[in-house]
Every structure is written in C-alpha cells, then in structure tokens.
Scaffold this motif. Sequence first.
Motif, PDB file in Angstrom:
ATOM      1  N   ILE A   1       5.679   3.334  -1.455  1.00  7.29           N
ATOM      2  CA  ILE A   1       4.986   2.063  -1.639  1.00  7.29           C
ATOM      3  C   ILE A   1       5.990   0.957  -1.357  1.00  7.29           C
ATOM      4  N   LEU A   2       5.719   0.150  -0.350  1.00  7.13           N
ATOM      5  CA  LEU A   2       6.566  -1.010  -0.096  1.00  7.13           C
ATOM      6  C   LEU A   2       6.118  -2.159  -1.004  1.00  7.13           C
ATOM      7  N   PHE A   3       7.055  -3.039  -1.328  1.00  6.48           N
ATOM      8  CA  PHE A   3       6.719  -4.151  -2.216  1.00  6.48           C
ATOM      9  C   PHE A   3       7.528  -5.386  -1.855  1.00  6.48           C
TER      10      PHE A   3
ATOM     11  N   ASP B   1      17.954 -12.598  10.923  1.00  8.17           N
ATOM     12  CA  ASP B   1      17.846 -13.684  11.889  1.00  8.17           C
ATOM     13  C   ASP B   1      16.409 -13.877  12.380  1.00  8.17           C
ATOM     14  N   THR B   2      15.617 -12.804  12.402  1.00  6.73           N
ATOM     15  CA  THR B   2      14.223 -12.897  12.823  1.00  6.73           C
ATOM     16  C   THR B   2      13.355 -13.512  11.735  1.00  6.73           C
ATOM     17  N   ASP B   3      13.640 -13.132  10.496  1.00 11.33           N
ATOM     18  CA  ASP B   3      12.890 -13.609   9.325  1.00 11.33           C
ATOM     19  C   ASP B   3      13.895 -14.156   8.319  1.00 11.33           C
ATOM     20  N   PRO B   4      14.380 -15.385   8.513  1.00 11.17           N
ATOM     21  CA  PRO B   4      15.530 -15.853   7.740  1.00 11.17           C
ATOM     22  C   PRO B   4      15.220 -16.434   6.363  1.00 11.17           C
ATOM     23  N   ILE B   5      13.945 -16.691   6.032  1.00 14.44           N
ATOM     24  CA  ILE B   5      13.663 -17.453   4.814  1.00 14.44           C
ATOM     25  C   ILE B   5      13.142 -16.579   3.683  1.00 14.44           C
ATOM     26  N   SER B   6      12.014 -15.901   3.900  1.00 14.12           N
ATOM     27  CA  SER B   6      11.407 -15.113   2.835  1.00 14.12           C
ATOM     28  C   SER B   6      10.413 -14.134   3.433  1.00 14.12           C
ATOM     29  N   LEU B   7      10.298 -12.951   2.822  1.00 13.86           N
ATOM     30  CA  LEU B   7       9.380 -11.902   3.265  1.00 13.86           C
ATOM     31  C   LEU B   7       8.389 -11.582   2.149  1.00 13.86           C
ATOM     32  N   SER B   8       7.228 -11.013   2.549  1.00 14.78           N
ATOM     33  CA  SER B   8       6.224 -10.704   1.530  1.00 14.78           C
ATOM     34  C   SER B   8       5.300  -9.576   1.963  1.00 14.78           C
ATOM     35  N   TYR B   9       4.574  -9.052   1.016  1.00 15.56           N
ATOM     36  CA  TYR B   9       3.356  -8.246   1.109  1.00 15.56           C
ATOM     37  C   TYR B   9       3.252  -7.325   2.326  1.00 15.56           C
ATOM     38  N   PRO B  10       4.018  -6.245   2.365  1.00 13.18           N
ATOM     39  CA  PRO B  10       3.936  -5.314   3.500  1.00 13.18           C
ATOM     40  C   PRO B  10       2.760  -4.349   3.388  1.00 13.18           C
ATOM     41  N   TRP B  11       2.223  -3.970   4.534  1.00 16.61           N
ATOM     42  CA  TRP B  11       1.141  -2.971   4.619  1.00 16.61           C
ATOM     43  C   TRP B  11       1.469  -2.045   5.779  1.00 16.61           C
ATOM     44  N   VAL B  12       1.436  -0.729   5.555  1.00 17.82           N
ATOM     45  CA  VAL B  12       1.841   0.268   6.545  1.00 17.82           C
ATOM     46  C   VAL B  12       0.716   1.262   6.778  1.00 17.82           C
ATOM     47  N   ILE B  13       0.463   1.616   8.049  1.00 17.09           N
ATOM     48  CA  ILE B  13      -0.413   2.735   8.362  1.00 17.09           C
ATOM     49  C   ILE B  13       0.267   3.600   9.409  1.00 17.09           C
ATOM     50  N   GLU B  14      -0.114   4.880   9.437  1.00 16.78           N
ATOM     51  CA  GLU B  14       0.417   5.839  10.402  1.00 16.78           C
ATOM     52  C   GLU B  14      -0.533   5.929  11.592  1.00 16.78           C
TER      53      GLU B  14
ATOM     54  N   ASN C   1       0.851  -1.189   0.000  1.00 13.52           N
ATOM     55  CA  ASN C   1       0.000   0.000   0.000  1.00 13.52           C
ATOM     56  C   ASN C   1       0.884   1.236   0.000  1.00 13.52           C
ATOM     57  N   CYS C   2       0.257   2.412   0.079  1.00 16.96           N
ATOM     58  CA  CYS C   2       0.979   3.686   0.013  1.00 16.96           C
ATOM     59  C   CYS C   2       0.894   4.384   1.371  1.00 16.96           C
ATOM     60  N   TYR C   3       2.016   4.938   1.830  1.00 14.45           N
ATOM     61  CA  TYR C   3       2.007   5.722   3.071  1.00 14.45           C
ATOM     62  C   TYR C   3       2.935   6.918   2.903  1.00 14.45           C
ATOM     63  N   GLU C   4       2.772   7.907   3.786  1.00 16.13           N
ATOM     64  CA  GLU C   4       3.542   9.146   3.698  1.00 16.13           C
ATOM     65  C   GLU C   4       4.438   9.294   4.922  1.00 16.13           C
ATOM     66  N   ALA C   5       5.674   9.733   4.677  1.00 17.72           N
ATOM     67  CA  ALA C   5       6.621  10.022   5.752  1.00 17.72           C
ATOM     68  C   ALA C   5       7.519  11.167   5.308  1.00 17.72           C
ATOM     69  N   ASP C   6       7.676  12.164   6.147  1.00 15.20           N
ATOM     70  CA  ASP C   6       8.531  13.323   5.848  1.00 15.20           C
ATOM     71  C   ASP C   6       8.154  13.995   4.536  1.00 15.20           C
TER      72      ASP C   6
END
Length: 303
Positions: A99-101, A140-153, A89-94
């Motif tokens: 958009i994270l992907f 080390d926390t997420d050692p294999i694979s990451l996906s689909y981020p969603w951010v809100i303020e 999704n889309c978020y605003e900072a500074d």
Amino acid sequence: MRWKKLGQLYRPESVHPKLASHAANPLAVLLGGDIYRVFFSGRDKQNRSSVGFVDVDIIRREVVYVHDQPVFEHGSESSFYSHGVSIGNCYEADGHRYILFMGWQCPPSGHWRGDIGRLVLEPDLSLRIDGDKPFMPTDDTDPISLSYPWVIERENGGYQMWYGSTVNWDAGNGEMLHVIKHAASIDGHRWQRNGLAVPYSLGIAQAFSRPSVVGNQHDGYHMWFSYRSGSGEKYRIGYAYSRSGETWEPRLDEAGIDVSPSGWDSEMIEYPFIFDHKDQRLMLYNGNGYGQTGFGMAVLTNE
C-alpha cells in the motif's frame, strides 16, 4: 453513467486517541464473500493521521466490526510521515502486497508537504513500513510535494502509477496548483516518472487529489478523483478517460456524482475508491470535513 448513492456506511467514533476523528481515504480489501476490510486514515487531536479499519458487509451495507486500535501510526518528528499517513490503494508485486501512502510533514517554520512511502500488507492484514526513507521522494521532477498514489498492474506486465504533485502553493487565485502525474514500472519497485497525466484548468480544476483508476489497455481506463476549482468551492469528484493510462481527457461533467442536498456529504465529496464486486462497480468516498463524517458508498448505473 451515474452513481447511485447507497448511503453513509461508517461515521467514525473516537475509539482510540490516534483515531479520535475522521475516516478518510477508504481502501477496501476483500476478506471473503461480501466482507471487505476498509482501511482508512483517522486523526488524533493534533490532526496527525494514522491507519485504522472497519469490516463491512458490502451487500448488506453494514459495518460488522470496528477495530479499536490503529494498525499503523504516524511517525516520529524526524520521520517523513511525522504528521500523517494518507493511504492510496493495494497492489501486488513479487508475491507481496503493498500500500503506497502520502507521508505528511508539517515543519514549524515552513509549509506542510508530502512524500510517498510504502507499507507492506502482511498475510494477516497487519501493516509495516517498507523502509524508513520515502519510497518515492520529492526530486527535480517533483520538487515541492507529493500525494495520493494509485497503482495498477498491466495485463501484459508492468505497472502504472498516478500520483499528485504540487506545482505551486498559490496559482494566483489563492488556491494551490496540485496536478496528477503518471509513472511506470517494470517490477513495481523502481519507477520512471513521466510527467503530467491529467490536464488542469485554473479556476475550473486545479487542486487534484486521490486518483482512483479502473480499466485495462484493451478497453481504456477510467479515473475518478477529487478536485477543487480554485474559485472557492470545496472538493468535488471529477472524472477523466484515457486509452493508454498515460494521457487523459478530463470529463468533469461525466463524473456522475455530486454533493447531496443535505446531510453528511452535502458540503463536499472527495477521496474516491473504485472497486468491482459481483458485477457491480462500487465507489467508497468521503463527505463533509475531509472525512470527518466518515465514508459512504455508491454504485455505478447506466441510468
């Protein structure tokens, strides 16, 4: 709580070699009035995904413009997004919009995997990569694979993120265990990973993707996501509730939406995108073939 389906909005056409099929992971950005630019992940003939868009009149439920070029392409063989870009999704900072992907890699001698990257959404709505390295890599926390981020303020400052993390590729029933975790940030740039957010159940809900979150710290948070049970079913859309946004209570039977008896979303539904427009809560979502049949829309009702 029930979602009333409003029909298929866009069925992808082969408008460009990099957008030969699919319109997965729809992401709506308001242009003005009732017109939204809906970014999506399309694929080439090698199944590598790039980002395209169409403009949609949400009230008339009509595509008013189809862009015939990708606005961001998958990377080179050596990049962390060599085989695809799945947008969140889309978020605003500074004062900047991001958009994270999920950046896909398919090494010839190993399993596919993902890291999280970040795009800058420019004022003219063009996209550019924010650095050549992953914004949020495996560790080390997420050692294999990451996906689909969603951010809100948060209303009182700071940010929350929900993202997918692979625990193992086979949980013993032939299905991966891929869970939704939580992260927090003060500035939207540096993140603290906080661990599991949504509890999983093997054979019921164990392969999660594309969390979509709305709500606030006063009234609580609502999450819709796609998931597979591990019992051979294709994607369905599930629901969870949280007071804080950090720990969640899965309520799969309260999702309010399921596959249709026939048609473009009769086999699977997945990759929800929740947003509010003119006092209506709307969902864009994909149907059969992981977005091969495009995306449709539903409205939340109290029926």
